[in-house]
Design a protein around this motif. Sequence first.
Motif, PDB file in Angstrom:
ATOM      1  N   VAL A   1     -10.424  -1.372  -1.716  1.00 36.34           N
ATOM      2  CA  VAL A   1      -9.723  -2.260  -0.785  1.00 36.34           C
ATOM      3  C   VAL A   1      -9.362  -3.575  -1.468  1.00 36.34           C
ATOM      4  O   VAL A   1      -8.247  -4.102  -1.286  1.00 36.34           O
ATOM      5  CB  VAL A   1     -10.598  -2.503   0.465  1.00 36.34           C
TER       6      VAL A   1
ATOM      7  N   TRP B   1      -5.428  -4.024  -1.414  1.00 38.19           N
ATOM      8  CA  TRP B   1      -4.934  -4.791  -0.274  1.00 38.19           C
ATOM      9  C   TRP B   1      -3.791  -5.748  -0.620  1.00 38.19           C
ATOM     10  O   TRP B   1      -2.820  -5.857   0.149  1.00 38.19           O
ATOM     11  CB  TRP B   1      -6.088  -5.559   0.370  1.00 38.19           C
TER      12      TRP B   1
ATOM     13  N   LEU C   1      -5.655   3.978  -1.035  1.00 43.10           N
ATOM     14  CA  LEU C   1      -6.112   3.419   0.242  1.00 43.10           C
ATOM     15  C   LEU C   1      -5.377   4.050   1.415  1.00 43.10           C
ATOM     16  O   LEU C   1      -5.970   4.298   2.469  1.00 43.10           O
ATOM     17  CB  LEU C   1      -5.917   1.906   0.240  1.00 43.10           C
TER      18      LEU C   1
END
Length: 289
Positions: free
Chosen positions: A41, A45, A261
């Motif tokens: 993450v 992200w 992800l």
Amino acid sequence: MRDDSSKSWKPTALRTVSEWWSYPAAACCVLVFFILLIPLVVKAWPHLSWSFLVEAPTRSGRSGGVLPVLVSTLLLLGVAMAVATPTGLAAAILLSEVTQKRNLLARCVGISLDVLAGVPSIVYGLFGNAFFCIYLGLGFSILSGGLTLACMVLPIFVRTVEAGLVAVQDDWKLGAAALGMSKWSTLVHILLPAAAPAIAVGLVLGTGRALAETAALVYTSGYVDRMPSSLLDSGRSLSVHIYDLSMNIPGAEHNAYAAALVLISLLLLINGSASWLTERLLHQRIKRS
């Protein structure tokens, strides 16, 4: 009089130890999941956005998004589960009925399914390429990849559903027979609803293996990252896309993390939806009964 306290102590102590051991074991599983998820993450992200989900990849995946790859992945998964679910249910029902008779056929089929469940995915890829792509003339296509994934999912799905059907108490079957219900009515209204959790688990396990597959799809669905126009068109799955970006395309690591992800999020969404639907169906059945 004999003191039976020592006899009753052992089962109670073993049950207590097993219950206490289950908590740290479950905590370890959750901890491993977050150890794997948190670094992913953190790296993915900053590069994840709405445009990443709705744009096509450009510059060999160094920029752009994953929309065609995501569509191809969902089509591959849809073909695989559309073929594996009814076929697996029928095989599990037949096998659960035959298994109770403990004949040679049931043992042979069970051993064959166990062996097929452990076959490496690259072997399924070679089989899918030889049979679906070449022999049936489907070529590198989403249909070839989906059918290959269905062959991979079937052994796990069949064994899971079979275990759920066998676990249904015989009293339920005897009660249905006493009420004059036919075998088909007993199967539809009693056995399958009772085995709904096992069916959901089989679907989740099959979905997980299908979404994570790479080697088999390289030989069947291909590498093309454009939007597929039909099931006979070639398409790249998310797992293949992640492999290609991380291993073959310099400077595309950030998009590989973002695509990974997206893949995990898709898997969590499907698993959560399956669990919610199973609990809802069980709750409705309990209310009706």
